[in-house]
Design a protein around this motif. Structure first.
Motif, PDB file in Angstrom:
ATOM      1  N   ALA A 131       9.568 -14.019   6.573  1.00 49.41           N
ATOM      2  CA  ALA A 131       8.072 -12.904   6.157  1.00 49.41           C
ATOM      3  C   ALA A 131       8.507 -12.053   6.558  1.00 49.41           C
ATOM      4  CB  ALA A 131       6.664 -13.950   6.521  1.00 49.41           C
ATOM      5  N   GLY A 132       7.991 -10.832   6.314  1.00 54.10           N
ATOM      6  CA  GLY A 132       8.146  -9.870   7.318  1.00 54.10           C
ATOM      7  C   GLY A 132       6.872  -8.720   6.635  1.00 54.10           C
ATOM      8  N   SER A 133       7.244  -7.531   7.146  1.00 57.56           N
ATOM      9  CA  SER A 133       6.585  -6.524   6.897  1.00 57.56           C
ATOM     10  C   SER A 133       7.085  -5.843   7.682  1.00 57.56           C
ATOM     11  CB  SER A 133       5.062  -6.860   7.140  1.00 57.56           C
ATOM     12  OG  SER A 133       4.646  -6.963   8.443  1.00 57.56           O
ATOM     13  N   VAL A 134       6.587  -4.153   6.313  1.00 56.67           N
ATOM     14  CA  VAL A 134       7.390  -2.650   7.708  1.00 56.67           C
ATOM     15  C   VAL A 134       5.512  -2.023   7.081  1.00 56.67           C
ATOM     16  CG1 VAL A 134       8.214  -1.982   5.339  1.00 56.67           C
ATOM     17  CG2 VAL A 134       8.449  -1.200   8.019  1.00 56.67           C
ATOM     18  N   HIS A 135       5.362  -1.267   8.001  1.00 58.79           N
ATOM     19  CA  HIS A 135       4.143  -0.397   8.640  1.00 58.79           C
ATOM     20  C   HIS A 135       4.805   0.861   8.671  1.00 58.79           C
ATOM     21  CE1 HIS A 135       1.638  -3.554   8.740  1.00 58.79           C
ATOM     22  NE2 HIS A 135       2.744  -4.494   9.365  1.00 58.79           N
ATOM     23  N   ASP A 149       5.930  15.224  15.569  1.00 56.97           N
ATOM     24  CA  ASP A 149       6.201  15.683  14.091  1.00 56.97           C
ATOM     25  C   ASP A 149       7.595  13.967  13.767  1.00 56.97           C
ATOM     26  OD1 ASP A 149       6.799  16.612  11.677  1.00 56.97           O
ATOM     27  OD2 ASP A 149       8.700  17.800  12.350  1.00 56.97           O
ATOM     28  N   GLY A 150       6.536  13.339  12.484  1.00 57.21           N
ATOM     29  CA  GLY A 150       6.778  12.145  11.858  1.00 57.21           C
ATOM     30  C   GLY A 150       6.180  11.044  12.239  1.00 57.21           C
ATOM     31  N   THR A 151       7.010  10.228  11.322  1.00 53.56           N
ATOM     32  CA  THR A 151       6.227   9.040  11.473  1.00 53.56           C
ATOM     33  C   THR A 151       6.860   7.644  11.910  1.00 53.56           C
ATOM     34  OG1 THR A 151       6.689   9.681   8.612  1.00 53.56           O
ATOM     35  CG2 THR A 151       6.189   7.428   9.450  1.00 53.56           C
ATOM     36  N   GLU A 152       5.971   6.765  12.180  1.00 47.46           N
ATOM     37  CA  GLU A 152       6.218   5.282  13.338  1.00 47.46           C
ATOM     38  C   GLU A 152       6.876   4.692  12.001  1.00 47.46           C
ATOM     39  OE1 GLU A 152       4.238   3.591  16.724  1.00 47.46           O
ATOM     40  OE2 GLU A 152       2.983   2.733  15.023  1.00 47.46           O
ATOM     41  N   VAL A 153       7.636   3.887  12.761  1.00 44.00           N
ATOM     42  CA  VAL A 153       8.044   2.765  11.209  1.00 44.00           C
ATOM     43  C   VAL A 153       7.774   1.747  11.905  1.00 44.00           C
ATOM     44  CG1 VAL A 153       9.747   1.601  10.873  1.00 44.00           C
ATOM     45  CG2 VAL A 153       8.884   4.498   9.868  1.00 44.00           C
ATOM     46  N   ARG A 154       6.924   0.656  11.720  1.00 41.41           N
ATOM     47  CA  ARG A 154       6.632  -0.365  12.599  1.00 41.41           C
ATOM     48  C   ARG A 154       6.706  -1.739  11.917  1.00 41.41           C
ATOM     49  NH1 ARG A 154       2.455  -4.315  13.696  1.00 41.41           N
ATOM     50  NH2 ARG A 154       1.080  -2.588  12.327  1.00 41.41           N
ATOM     51  N   VAL A 155       8.014  -2.606  12.487  1.00 38.56           N
ATOM     52  CA  VAL A 155       8.221  -3.909  11.647  1.00 38.56           C
ATOM     53  C   VAL A 155       8.238  -5.228  12.066  1.00 38.56           C
ATOM     54  CG1 VAL A 155      10.569  -4.995  10.458  1.00 38.56           C
ATOM     55  CG2 VAL A 155      10.755  -2.685  10.475  1.00 38.56           C
ATOM     56  N   VAL A 156       7.841  -6.335  11.405  1.00 40.31           N
ATOM     57  CA  VAL A 156       7.138  -7.543  11.630  1.00 40.31           C
ATOM     58  C   VAL A 156       8.138  -8.199  11.034  1.00 40.31           C
ATOM     59  CG1 VAL A 156       5.358  -9.505  12.304  1.00 40.31           C
ATOM     60  CG2 VAL A 156       5.052  -6.831  12.889  1.00 40.31           C
ATOM     61  N   ILE A 163       1.373  -0.802   0.155  1.00 37.01           N
ATOM     62  CA  ILE A 163       0.100   0.067   0.125  1.00 37.01           C
ATOM     63  C   ILE A 163       0.595   0.996   0.176  1.00 37.01           C
ATOM     64  CG2 ILE A 163      -2.079   1.356   0.757  1.00 37.01           C
ATOM     65  CD1 ILE A 163      -2.735  -1.679   2.742  1.00 37.01           C
ATOM     66  N   GLU A 164       0.329   1.317  -1.007  1.00 36.84           N
ATOM     67  CA  GLU A 164       1.745   2.671  -0.824  1.00 36.84           C
ATOM     68  C   GLU A 164       1.732   4.046   0.085  1.00 36.84           C
ATOM     69  OE1 GLU A 164       3.076   6.815  -4.309  1.00 36.84           O
ATOM     70  OE2 GLU A 164       1.119   5.807  -4.665  1.00 36.84           O
ATOM     71  N   ASN A 165       3.316   4.533   0.141  1.00 43.45           N
ATOM     72  CA  ASN A 165       3.386   4.801   1.739  1.00 43.45           C
ATOM     73  C   ASN A 165       3.097   4.615   3.344  1.00 43.45           C
ATOM     74  OD1 ASN A 165       4.673   6.933   0.295  1.00 43.45           O
ATOM     75  ND2 ASN A 165       2.613   8.039  -0.075  1.00 43.45           N
ATOM     76  N   GLU A 166       2.531   2.864   2.759  1.00 46.38           N
ATOM     77  CA  GLU A 166       1.575   2.348   4.228  1.00 46.38           C
ATOM     78  C   GLU A 166       2.191   1.387   4.537  1.00 46.38           C
ATOM     79  OE1 GLU A 166      -2.878   2.389   4.262  1.00 46.38           O
ATOM     80  OE2 GLU A 166      -2.436   5.161   3.487  1.00 46.38           O
ATOM     81  N   LEU A 167       2.919   0.332   3.829  1.00 45.36           N
ATOM     82  CA  LEU A 167       2.833  -1.217   4.161  1.00 45.36           C
ATOM     83  C   LEU A 167       3.435  -1.203   2.872  1.00 45.36           C
ATOM     84  CD1 LEU A 167       2.167  -3.797   5.310  1.00 45.36           C
ATOM     85  CD2 LEU A 167       0.446  -3.778   3.908  1.00 45.36           C
ATOM     86  N   ILE A 168       4.489  -2.567   3.279  1.00 51.71           N
ATOM     87  CA  ILE A 168       5.505  -3.230   2.464  1.00 51.71           C
ATOM     88  C   ILE A 168       5.672  -4.401   2.658  1.00 51.71           C
ATOM     89  CG2 ILE A 168       7.542  -3.600   0.546  1.00 51.71           C
ATOM     90  CD1 ILE A 168       7.832  -0.629   1.263  1.00 51.71           C
ATOM     91  N   ALA A 169       5.046  -5.804   2.356  1.00 50.75           N
ATOM     92  CA  ALA A 169       5.153  -6.526   2.613  1.00 50.75           C
ATOM     93  C   ALA A 169       5.788  -8.244   2.296  1.00 50.75           C
ATOM     94  CB  ALA A 169       3.875  -7.743   2.970  1.00 50.75           C
ATOM     95  N   TRP A 170       6.678  -8.699   2.157  1.00 48.35           N
ATOM     96  CA  TRP A 170       7.634  -9.889   1.645  1.00 48.35           C
ATOM     97  C   TRP A 170       7.723 -10.437   2.283  1.00 48.35           C
ATOM     98  CZ3 TRP A 170       9.301  -5.896   4.852  1.00 48.35           C
ATOM     99  CH2 TRP A 170      10.501  -5.985   6.188  1.00 48.35           C
ATOM    100  N   ARG A 171       7.330 -12.029   1.749  1.00 43.72           N
ATOM    101  CA  ARG A 171       7.955 -13.396   1.947  1.00 43.72           C
ATOM    102  C   ARG A 171       8.729 -14.676   1.017  1.00 43.72           C
ATOM    103  NH1 ARG A 171       2.196 -16.294  -0.530  1.00 43.72           N
ATOM    104  NH2 ARG A 171       2.583 -14.991  -2.717  1.00 43.72           N
TER     105      ARG A 171
END
Length: 220
Positions: free
Chosen positions: A157-161, A168-175, A139-147
């Motif tokens: 498998a992983g995803s970054v949100h 003032d910024g962006t939270e980056v969450r990696v699973v 999802i552009e600018n929101e999510l990248i998921a790979w396997r």
């Protein structure tokens, strides 16, 4: 078991046996574990995997977009807030060739086409682990998921949100979820060697934050 997994098991087994002989305190744990890894390397079979119902094939998955069965492997989740817009962070991460710039365990990631990439990581005892991965959700600018793809040396498998932060910024969450080449034994070797996957990912995200917040940085 494939040849690479057998080599990794042999090297890790020798390292554990040597460490067990040198350290009386952990000898009762290290020697049996090292012996089991050496047996895996010699026979190409893993009694623990068979007992757990695992096999060398990908098998039936609980989800068509997961490289691992539900509950299988090691799961790691970490997050960080970075003072950069979502689109900058997304664009930098979306080019997987950038990942070794801040992920310490990665040697290289080569983009093969728009959705597939070849990963090379540092394995135990100086070995290298390689696999191909595919982006399966974006999802552009929101999510990248790979396997990882079938036939890879490691299930991964992983995803970054990317989420707007209250500051003032962006939270980056990696699973991340992965099953190392030596399976449950590999996870135990990693812990005995003193490596903490949670800490490793947290350190990677800290470096990512430093790279992205650098005053002279321009996202590629």
């Amino acid at each position: 078991m494939g040849r690479t997994e057998r080599w990794i098991s042999a090297l890790a087994g020798l390292a554990l046996v040597g460490s067990g002989l040198a350290r009386r305190r952990h000898r009762s744990v290290l020697l049996p574990l090292g012996g089991s890894l050496l047996a895996r390397a010699v026979t190409g079979r893993c009694p623990v995997n068979r007992a757990l119902g695992r096999n060398s094939s990908l098998g039936e998955r609980t989800s068509p977009v997961a490289s691992l069965r539900r509950g299988e492997g090691t799961r790691v989740e970490q997050s960080v807030t970075i003072r950069r817009p979502q689109d900058d962070l997304f664009r930098f991460w979306r080019n997987f060739a950038n990942l070794p710039r801040f992920m310490d365990n990665l040697e290289s990631v080569r983009v093969l086409d728009d959705g597939v990439s070849h990963w090379v990581a540092k394995g135990p005892a100086g070995a290298r682990v390689e696999w191909n991965a595919q982006i399966h959700n974006e999802i552009e600018n929101e999510l990248i998921a790979w396997r990882s793809l079938p036939g890879s040396e490691v299930d991964h498998a992983g995803s970054v949100h990317f989420t707007p932060a209250t500051s003032d910024g962006t939270e980056v969450r990696v699973v991340l979820r992965y099953s190392p080449p030596a399976g449950r034994f590999g996870s135990a070797v990693t812990r005995l060697a003193g490596d903490d996957p949670e800490r490793q990912v947290a350190d990677d995200l800290r470096r990512f934050k430093q790279v992205m917040e650098a005053s002279d940085f321009s996202p590629a």
